[in-house]
Every structure is written in structure tokens, then in C-alpha cells.
Design a protein around this motif. Structure first.
Motif, PDB file in Angstrom:
ATOM      1  N   ALA A   1       0.832  -1.199   0.000  1.00  0.00           N
ATOM      2  CA  ALA A   1       0.000   0.000   0.000  1.00  0.00           C
ATOM      3  C   ALA A   1       0.868   1.249   0.000  1.00  0.00           C
ATOM      4  CB  ALA A   1      -0.923  -0.006   1.206  1.00  0.00           C
ATOM      5  N   PHE A   2       1.952   1.191   0.752  1.00  0.00           N
ATOM      6  CA  PHE A   2       2.832   2.352   0.859  1.00  0.00           C
ATOM      7  C   PHE A   2       3.442   2.712  -0.488  1.00  0.00           C
ATOM      8  CE2 PHE A   2       7.052   4.180   1.488  1.00  0.00           C
ATOM      9  CZ  PHE A   2       6.767   5.234   2.326  1.00  0.00           C
TER      10      PHE A   2
ATOM     11  N   GLU B   1       2.464   1.908  -3.379  1.00  0.00           N
ATOM     12  CA  GLU B   1       1.432   2.308  -4.312  1.00  0.00           C
ATOM     13  C   GLU B   1       1.019   3.756  -4.089  1.00  0.00           C
ATOM     14  OE1 GLU B   1      -0.874  -1.030  -5.323  1.00  0.00           O
ATOM     15  OE2 GLU B   1      -2.644   0.228  -5.262  1.00  0.00           O
ATOM     16  N   LEU B   2       0.861   4.104  -2.819  1.00  0.00           N
ATOM     17  CA  LEU B   2       0.478   5.476  -2.493  1.00  0.00           C
ATOM     18  C   LEU B   2       1.533   6.453  -2.957  1.00  0.00           C
ATOM     19  CD1 LEU B   2      -1.441   7.376  -0.824  1.00  0.00           C
ATOM     20  CD2 LEU B   2       0.205   7.122   1.009  1.00  0.00           C
ATOM     21  N   ILE B   3       2.764   6.169  -2.597  1.00  0.00           N
ATOM     22  CA  ILE B   3       3.866   7.071  -2.923  1.00  0.00           C
ATOM     23  C   ILE B   3       3.994   7.230  -4.436  1.00  0.00           C
ATOM     24  CG2 ILE B   3       6.375   7.314  -2.784  1.00  0.00           C
ATOM     25  CD1 ILE B   3       5.111   7.871  -0.171  1.00  0.00           C
TER      26      ILE B   3
ATOM     27  N   SER C   1       1.674   6.688  -6.723  1.00  0.00           N
ATOM     28  CA  SER C   1       0.513   7.418  -7.251  1.00  0.00           C
ATOM     29  C   SER C   1       0.696   8.914  -7.073  1.00  0.00           C
ATOM     30  CB  SER C   1      -0.774   7.050  -6.496  1.00  0.00           C
ATOM     31  OG  SER C   1      -1.121   5.740  -6.704  1.00  0.00           O
ATOM     32  N   LEU C   2       1.121   9.294  -5.872  1.00  0.00           N
ATOM     33  CA  LEU C   2       1.328  10.714  -5.611  1.00  0.00           C
ATOM     34  C   LEU C   2       2.384  11.275  -6.552  1.00  0.00           C
ATOM     35  CD1 LEU C   2       1.291  10.924  -1.693  1.00  0.00           C
ATOM     36  CD2 LEU C   2      -0.360  11.918  -3.255  1.00  0.00           C
TER      37      LEU C   2
ATOM     38  N   PHE D   1      -6.061  -2.948  -0.494  1.00  0.00           N
ATOM     39  CA  PHE D   1      -5.681  -1.643  -1.007  1.00  0.00           C
ATOM     40  C   PHE D   1      -5.485  -1.794  -2.496  1.00  0.00           C
ATOM     41  CE2 PHE D   1      -2.918   1.964  -1.707  1.00  0.00           C
ATOM     42  CZ  PHE D   1      -3.510   2.894  -0.896  1.00  0.00           C
TER      43      PHE D   1
ATOM     44  N   SER E   1      -5.291  -0.587  -6.463  1.00  0.00           N
ATOM     45  CA  SER E   1      -5.056   0.522  -7.376  1.00  0.00           C
ATOM     46  C   SER E   1      -5.609   0.167  -8.732  1.00  0.00           C
ATOM     47  CB  SER E   1      -3.561   0.751  -7.507  1.00  0.00           C
ATOM     48  OG  SER E   1      -3.261   1.238  -8.786  1.00  0.00           O
TER      49      SER E   1
ATOM     50  N   GLN F   1      -9.956   2.621  -2.087  1.00  0.00           N
ATOM     51  CA  GLN F   1      -9.167   2.877  -0.895  1.00  0.00           C
ATOM     52  C   GLN F   1      -7.836   3.533  -1.182  1.00  0.00           C
ATOM     53  OE1 GLN F   1      -9.482  -0.908   0.853  1.00  0.00           O
ATOM     54  NE2 GLN F   1     -11.593  -0.567   1.433  1.00  0.00           N
ATOM     55  N   ASN F   2      -7.403   3.412  -2.421  1.00  0.00           N
ATOM     56  CA  ASN F   2      -6.196   4.126  -2.797  1.00  0.00           C
ATOM     57  C   ASN F   2      -6.457   5.624  -2.733  1.00  0.00           C
ATOM     58  OD1 ASN F   2      -3.702   4.696  -3.735  1.00  0.00           O
ATOM     59  ND2 ASN F   2      -4.047   3.982  -5.813  1.00  0.00           N
TER      60      ASN F   2
ATOM     61  N   PHE G   1      -3.857   1.259   7.271  1.00  0.00           N
ATOM     62  CA  PHE G   1      -2.767   1.794   6.456  1.00  0.00           C
ATOM     63  C   PHE G   1      -2.322   3.172   6.920  1.00  0.00           C
ATOM     64  CE2 PHE G   1      -1.296   4.386   2.907  1.00  0.00           C
ATOM     65  CZ  PHE G   1      -0.116   3.723   2.664  1.00  0.00           C
TER      66      PHE G   1
END
Lengths: 548, 548
Positions: free
Chosen positions: A310-311, A313-315, A317-318, A533, A535, B256-257, B307
């Protein structure tokens, strides 16, 4: 709120301590707002199934619009300073997470079953495309068709403009659910060719700075040195991390903070190690991503697995969204030399030609060695040709070329690249959906009847997680019947990829992970992370049509 | 690997494109290695129960050692440039996650039951400590005891040196398991007083830049304006996020992303909004953290909850460790003016006095209004006095003072602050364990017999999650019997805190969350996040002794 005005009088004779920080605050605030807007807009567009404006285009447009507004409204320069596209920031902080995530989210099976083809497209194909573009631009200059650049600079332009963007098209591919093999090709090629393009660009740039004592052979050797060195560094760091997480025993209950911290630092370590050694960080981090996912990831505790996927993916995406905004904004702010419209026009034509040279010649080579039922069909080749849009990597390298090259040359390259990026992102990005429908390659394993019948027997799909397992025995028979020499060579390469799978199963996986080489076991934590989580953006990972 | 040397010859006549990036790579690589080393070392020390070197001290020492080595070994300046402590970087990127995490990880019950006391210590107490330190330093200068500074600069020094560090002592407190109320006091005070100190410093700095037309009253008004403005901004953003997550319906499966992305951007939005308005971002983000945890967090889907807690914890851990390393390195690199050893010596004495003035006078005030069984016992007061070590905030403000103040003054303040930070982190940080044992405040609710008997009836502990619920009825009776005027005023304040709890339960929670005001429901997701990702570092969160 009123205090802002009250503070202002003090600014006149001396910049007070909070002043620059206030400007920074406003600058970053605007960026966050644009990020949020992009995310929400992207979400809405995806929900409404409007594929004409993919998320990347939306971000780019938001950046462009805000940039134009900032230009008109005469924003303070110290706020503007926060929006200039700094290549350093791009290469050190925005790019690494994206490339790592590309490697990390790679579903190994479709990727490795198409590995030979991907490497052919990405390495040989990109090399070819760079040379073709470079030569065409040089010849175009010679015959006064366009702005004349020295030959090395033409090759630099060829290299930077050959980097295709892995974000935009793929998100649409994933959304619509294209054929797995096509997806693997486009994905693998666009990720690897970024690494290739940057290596080529830097090599050319070195040649330019030190033209004496350089021959073509030396350049190729140096390039290979860098590439192999970076690859080894990346793989080495990945294996080290796997061993660390296997033996350090950090997967017990209250050490998961430490575990995640270390896991998150490794990719960056790999990138910086490579850069520090003068190699290519992007190649390293890509392979670190692949290796870490394949080996180190399964040594983590379950909750850390969930967290790190998840981490990353988040990073990423940002970072992805931010890059497009940032690029849009900078395009609106930076000064361009529009005097060479001819250069832009012809270079667009040339990159289309070069892309065709890349795709069709590589596909021909790949099809030479593949058995009949696994040949890349013409419609996939066309889709691959079409999906070569240019993104942030080309932009960042073009921006760097302003510093690397003399005044007019760098500006021209930068303006041309900018125009190409904007056009391809908006036009190709917007029309990919229609293109995929026209080529009838939508719906991987679900409507396999129509689109996949041409690729292979349907029975191979579905059961085997939706990809065609290469059947090497069959090939060997065929190769002995056809006596072609190149074909033999290529088949040997192909076989080495097969023996790699065996090596992985029998030696690497047992050695580097806590498992016994059963790949199904490894797939399980991945599934749990999927549900937690998801994407719909980069990579195979997520609830893509391929997870059947 | 060998290619690094091969590339070098080209550097001579022109810096090649990859060169600065290579330096950046080496610089960041070193930083990552130090980070990893700190994490591992901190982990080993904690495992071996060596409290003499807490993690912060270890990080500081690692930074110091590497800094000294870099100084000796004459490192290239473009690598060094990556290690300079930039206040801007500190305030914009390192500080926000730490402060947010402080607010976010706050266990609301013990914090709010001690809210009056915490605010008294943090706001009134820090104000008092700043003034006392400032006046003493000024008087010390007047009587030639130490380097003479103008009065406003003395107050600036007083303000910056009054910021106590929330990291080091608390990790030890948590490790050893101190009394809940003491923990809440130390935690709350050290977090809030950072915000207070920075506001005071900036206010003083404004007064210094524009001395005409400023009177004491105006300064206080401006300060309050900033503080209240920042608090409102923070709370406002927090409530906005709560409503967004309540009504946007992002907690369904494949969004959730997006949900996590938005949640992660909000705190930063709050910080930058506040800074952009010329207010204090740190105050805002702290309250955004508290509000988001209390209201927005429970509107998230369960996996996003898990998360985001892990995410904020990871980011703040990284930032914390990095700050100490960075500080250690910078202390070793920066030039200091050691000519004023007297200034350092006396300012250490003065801050001890000022801290005593803060703690004991505020404790006296708090005890005036508290019922007999809830008074802050003398040993808690001593522990609070002792635990006032200075950290990154003081350092960053001191570094800023070099730019804000004339040459010699800024340097003197910076050197003194540096010395104070190193001494307090190493000495106080190292001896906190012994201090807590000597004062017999170890073992919150587990060995409550010995340490907590003096605070309240044991029956109140244990059942109620280990904290004493304030019994307001009882207090009201008492207040009518004692006719003291100040006492009455203070009690009214105290009661307003109680009515806040009611307001929260009856109106805020139902309005901003999807729950019906039952707090137990809210505690559950927190528990699940605990088991999945546990920290032993900052905040109440994690498997602390308080989770009974």
C-alpha cells in the motif's frame, strides 16, 4: 487570517523570518490542492467511464491551466519558485518511487513469459529508435528541412525522445482489460526503455563533452558497462534485502515498524548506490523492485506485506500525479522558442517512423523464434506502435538538455519535446480506448474467444492465471527443422530464459525466501494485499482483469 | 564500478550532467546508511534494555561521528551540501509529519482528562520560562557575567530554548511504563510547547524588526491572534476532512487508494494553509491531527485505517531519526563561536531555573483547582522538571537566528543552543531511566500500588483504560466552599473542558462521524491497527503499558 496583512509592513526593510516560509506555504498549498483536484477528477472521470481524458491528461491540463493563470495574474516570484520543474528533484525524489513500483507491482509470470520480447523491444528497439530519430533529424537539418543540430546532439534528442511513458496508456489498458500478453509487452517495454533512454542520453552527453578518443565501439562498451553494472547493483541490493529479512527475524510481532522502515529504505538505497557509483539508478531500482517483490517480500510478516504494498502504491501514485501537474505548470511557465515550428513538426513525423522501425523490426525478430501459436499478432504490433506516448522522462531529459547544450540547441529540443509530450499525452492518451476497441484487443481472458484465438489455444488461458506458458520442448523440435542461423542464436537466448525459471524455482526461491519454491504460496499474501488496497493505475497489481 | 573513474576525466573542462547527481547520490546514500544504522542500533539497544543510550542519542552520535569524519576526510563540497541543516527543509518537510503524528497518536482520554494542566504548562508555563530565561540572560549580560545581547534578542533566545523535545524522553517513558497521568503531562506539554515556542520566537522576531509602534499589549494580542487563528485553521481542516470522508463514500472496496491519498494530503494541507496565511503551521497540524484521529479516522474503511496509522508512524519515525542524525552531522560541520563559554554555562543554569519556574508554578496553579486525589504529586513535578530536554525545534530556531540576528549574536545563540541540545539529549536522555526509578514513578497501571496510590483511588484505574476520569460534580462542591477568586476562575475553565467532553459526545461525534457517539466503537479499529503495526516510539499509540 487578518494577520497576514498586519505582518506585511515589516517586510519593507528586511525579509522577516516567516516570509519565505509563507511563500513556500502558499506554493505547496497550491500544489496539494492541484493534487487533490487531480485525484478527485481522475476518479470521477474513471467512474463515468470517460476515457478521452485519462488521469494523466487531467493532471497535465490542471497544471497547464493553473500555470497560465499564474502567468497572467503575475504571481510573486518566490511562490513561483516552488513550481519550477527541477530535474534534480524529479530524478532524485519523484522518479525512484514510480520506477520501483513498476518493478514491484510486476506480476512475474506474464512478464517473464514475454521477457525475451520485452528486452528486445526495450533495449534493441529503443536503441534503434534513438538512432533512427537522431539520423533523421540530422539529415533533416542537413537538407534545411528543419533547425540544424550537430550529430551528437541529434542522437541525444533521439535518445531522450525515445523514452515512452509507462503511466497513461497502461491505466487505460488496465481499465479496459486488454490482452495479457499485449499488456505485458507495453508495460515491460515502457518501463525498461526509460532506463535505456536515460542511459543512452547520458552516454551521448559524455561523448559530446569528450569527443576525442571516443569511437562507436567504446561508446557501446561503456553503455553496456553502465547497464550491466546498474542491473547487478539492483539485483544485488534486492538479494541482500531478501537475505536480511529472511534471517534478521524482524517479522515477529512488535518489530514491524522497524521491518517496514528498512524495507522502504532499501529501494532508495539501491537507487542512490547506483547513482553514487556513476551508474544508472533507474535501472537498479527497477531490478531491485522486481527482486524484492519476488524474494524479499515473502519474508516479511503479513501485516508488513500489506503495509509496504500500500505504501509504495500510495507514494508512486502521488509522484505520478504530481509529475504531470508539475510538468503542465512548468510548460506554461517556461520560456519556449517557437521559432522552429518546422523542427517540431518534422520531429513528430520522425518519431512515428522511428517507433514503427522499433516495433515492427523487433516484432519480426521475436516472431522468428516464437512458435506459431505464440507469435505477436499484427494487431498487437499496431497497438504497441500506437501506445508510444512520451511523458515525464522525455520532459526531464529535455529540461536537462537546456543546461547540457548551447543556448539555441537546448531550447529547441526542449520546446519540441514539450510539444510532443503534450500532444501525445492528450491525443494518444485520449484515443487509446478507441484504438483498443478498433483493434479488437479488449478483454484479455474474459472474452478470449474473439481476441485471443489468434494468439494461442484457449485452454492455455484461464487455468494458468491467464498467460501462455512457453513450451520449450515444442520449440526445440521446430528449431532443428529450420536451419536459420540467427534463429538458432535467438532460440538459445530464449532457452536461457526458460532455464532461469528453473533456476529460480530450484535454487533462488528456496535460498532467498522462507518458502520451498512453491509459487502458489507466494501468491497468497499478494492476494490479501489486493483486497486491502487496490489501485487501478500502474502495474499488474490490483484488481486487474489478469488476476482472474 | 570502474566507470566512475572512467567518467572523471571529462569533468575537467565542464561539469557533465551526471556529476551533481552523482554527488547527490553519494550524499543521500550516506544519509540512508546512517538512518538504517540508527534504526538497527536503536533496536538492539532497546532489546538489550540499555536505556543510557536512547535512540535519539544514538542517532545524534552517529551524525556527530560521521560529521567529524567528513570534516577530517575533507569530503567534496557538493556531497557536503546534502548534509547542511536547512531550516526550510526542517520546517516544511521533517517537522510536519512528527507533529501531526503526535496529535494523531494522542490517546484522547488521558490527554483530555489532563487538558487543563497541559495547556497551563504548555502555554502559560512556556511563556513564563521564555520570559524568565530572557530576563536572566539579559541581566547576566548587564552585570558582565556573560555575552551581552539586546533585550529582544534575549527574549528570542528564551523562546527558542524553551521548546522541549517530545521524542527522546517519551520513548523511554513508554519503554519503562510510567504513570499515565505523568506521561500525558510530559507528552502534551512537550508537543504543545514546540508550537508555543515557535510562535513566541516569531512574534519576538517581528518586534525586533519593527520596534516602533509595538507595545507589550500589541505583542500579546498578535501572539494570541496567531495562536487562535492557527488552532481554528487546524480544527477547521480536521472537521472538513471528517465530513468529506463521512459523505464522499470512499470507503467502498476499490477506492481505498484514493481514500488514503486524500487522508494523507489533508494534514499537509492544513500545515501549508496556515503557513500561507502567515499563521503557525505547527499549531494547525497538531490540532488537525487530534481532530482527524478523533473524527475523520473512524469514517475510513478498516484497511485504510490500518494503512494510514502505519503510514504516519513510518513517516514520523523516519523524520525523527533523520532529524537527530542531521542535527548531529550539522553540529560537527557548522562553525561555532566557542569564545563565549560563559554564555553557554550560565544559560544552562538559567534554563534549569526557568524550567523550575515553569513546572512548579504551573503545578501549583493546577493543584489549586484539582480535587485532593487528583493533585499533581511532587515527584511528578520533579519528573516533569527533569524531562525538559531540548531538541530539534530549539536547534532549528537557533539556526534561523543566525540569519535573523547580527553576526556575533546569532552565532553565540546558535553555539549555546547546540551545546545545550547535545548535553541535554545525551545526559538527560541517558539518565531518564534512572531518574524515573529514583522517583518511583515507573509502572503505570501494572504496579499501581506503589506509585499511583498518591494520585487517586486504585479502583479508578484498570477498569477505565487506566486513567482517572475527572469527577466534576465533586469539584463543584469544593469550589463553593473555598472563596478564592483565582481558584474560581480556573475552575470555570476546568469545567468548560468537562462540558467539551459532553459536547463531543452529544454533538460533534454524531455529526462528524458515522457513529453514534459511543467511544468504545471508535477504540476498536485503533486496537486492530495496534496489532498490525506497532511502534515503541512516539505517542500513546502502540503496545504501551496504557492499553491495559
Amino acid at each position: 487570517m487578518g494577520s497576514e496583512n498586519e505582518i506585511s509592513p515589516a517586510d519593507a526593510h528586511r525579509a522577516p523570518p516567516g516570509k519565505e516560509q509563507q511563500a513556500a506555504g502558499v506554493g505547496i498549498l497550491l500544489q496539494i490542492m492541484m493534487l487533490v483536484l487531480s485525484f478527485v477528477l481522475g476518479h470521477v472521470l474513471r467512474r463515468k467511464k470517460i476515457y478521452i481524458i485519462p488521469e494523466a491528461s487531467a493532471s497535465l491540463l490542471i497544471g497547464l491551466i493553473v500555470g497560465v493563470l499564474a502567468n497572467i495574474s503575475d504571481t510573486e516570484t518566490n511562490i513561483r519558485a516552488w513550481f519550477n520543474f527541477h530535474e534534480e528533484f524529479f530524478f532524485l525524489f519523484l522518479l525512484p518511487p514510480i520506477i520501483f513500483q513498476s518493478g514491484f507491482s510486476l506480476a512475474p509470470k506474464p512478464f517473464f513469459s514475454n521477457f525475451g520480447a520485452i528486452v528486445t523491444f526495450a533495449i534493441f528497439g529503443t536503441f534503434l529508435a534513438s538512432i533512427v530519430t537522431g539520423v533523421l533529424v540530422y539529415v533533416g537539418g542537413l537538407v534545411f528541412l528543419m533547425y540544424k543540430l550537430p550529430f551528437v546532439e541529434c542522437l541525444m534528442f533521439g535518445a531522450l525522445i525515445s523514452a515512452t511513458d509507462p503511466v497513461t496508456v497502461l491505466s487505460i489498458f488496465q481499465e479496459l482489460g486488454t490482452d495479457v500478453n499485449l499488456y505485458a509487452l507495453v508495460f515491460g517495454e515502457s518501463v525498461l526503455n526509460d532506463a535505456m533512454a536515460i542511459s543512452l542520453y547520458r552516454t551521448m552527453s559524455l561523448v559530446r563533452n569528450n569527443p576525442s578518443g571516443q569511437n562507436f565501439f567504446m561508446v557501446v562498451v561503456r553503455f553496456l558497462e553502465t547497464f550491466v553494472g546498474s542491473l547487478s547493483t539492483g539485483v544485488g541490493v534486492g538479494f541482500t534485502s531478501a537475505l536480511l529479512f529472511k534471517y534478521a527475524g524482524l517479522d515477529i510481532d512488535n518489530l514491524q515498524n522497524l521491518e517496514s522502515c528498512l524495507f522502504v529504505l532499501f529501494p532508495y538505497f539501491s537507487y542512490m548506490l547506483s547513482e553514487g557509483l556513476g551508474l544508472s539508478g533507474i535501472v537498479s531500482i527497477l531490478f531491485t523492485g522486481i527482486v524484492m517483490k519476488h524474494y524479499a517480500y515473502s519474508n516479511l510478516s503479513q501485516s508488513s506485506q500489506r503495509f509496504v504494498s500500500a505504501f509504495f502504491e500510495l507514494i508512486s501514485s502521488l509522484a505520478e500525479t504530481f509529475i504531470f501537474i508539475y510538468m503542465g505548470f512548468d510548460i506554461a511557465m517556461e520560456k519556449h522558442s517557437w521559432s522552429h515550428v518546422g523542427f517540431i513538426f518534422f520531429s513528430i513525423i520522425f518519431i512515428i517512423i522511428a517507433r514503427a522501425a522499433n516495433v515492427f523490426s523487433c516484432a519480426y525478430l521475436v516472431n522468428l523464434v516464437r512458435p506459431a501459436h505464440r507469435k505477436i499478432p499484427a494487431k498487437h504490433q499496431k497497438a504497441l506502435w500506437y501506445s508510444g506516448l512520451r511523458g515525464a522522462m522525455a520532459f526531464a531529459l529535455a529540461l536537462q538538455s537546456i543546461h547540457d547544450l548551447p543556448e539555441g540547441h537546448g531550447q529547441t529540443i526542449f520546446t519540441a519535446t514539450t510539444a510532443i509530450v503534450v500532444l501525445t499525452v492528450l491525443l494518444i492518451g485520449g484515443s487509446t480506448g478507441n484504438m483498443l476497441e478498433a483493434l479488437e484487443v479488449i478483454g484479455g481472458d474474459t472474452h478470449s474467444d474473439s481476441s485471443l484465438a489468434s494468439v494461442g489455444p484457449i485452454t492455455n488461458y484461464g487455468g494458468n492465471n491467464g498467460y501462455v506458458a512457453p513450451s520449450y520442448e515444442e520449440e526445440e523440435e521446430e528449431s532443428s527443422s529450420s536451419g536459420n542461423k540467427i534463429k538458432m542464436k535467438l532460440k538459445e537466448l530464449h532457452k536461457s530464459a526458460a532455464s532461469f525459471t528453473a533456476l529460480d524455482r530450484n535454487y533462488l526461491t528456496p535460498f532467498f525466501t522462507s518458502q520451498n519454491g512453491e509459487e502458489d504460496e507466494e501468491a497468497e499474501p499478494l492476494n490479501s494485499s489486493r483486497s486491502s488496497f487496490t489501485s487501478s493505475r500502474s502495474g499488474f497489481h490490483g484488481q486487474s482483469p489478469y488476476s482472474s
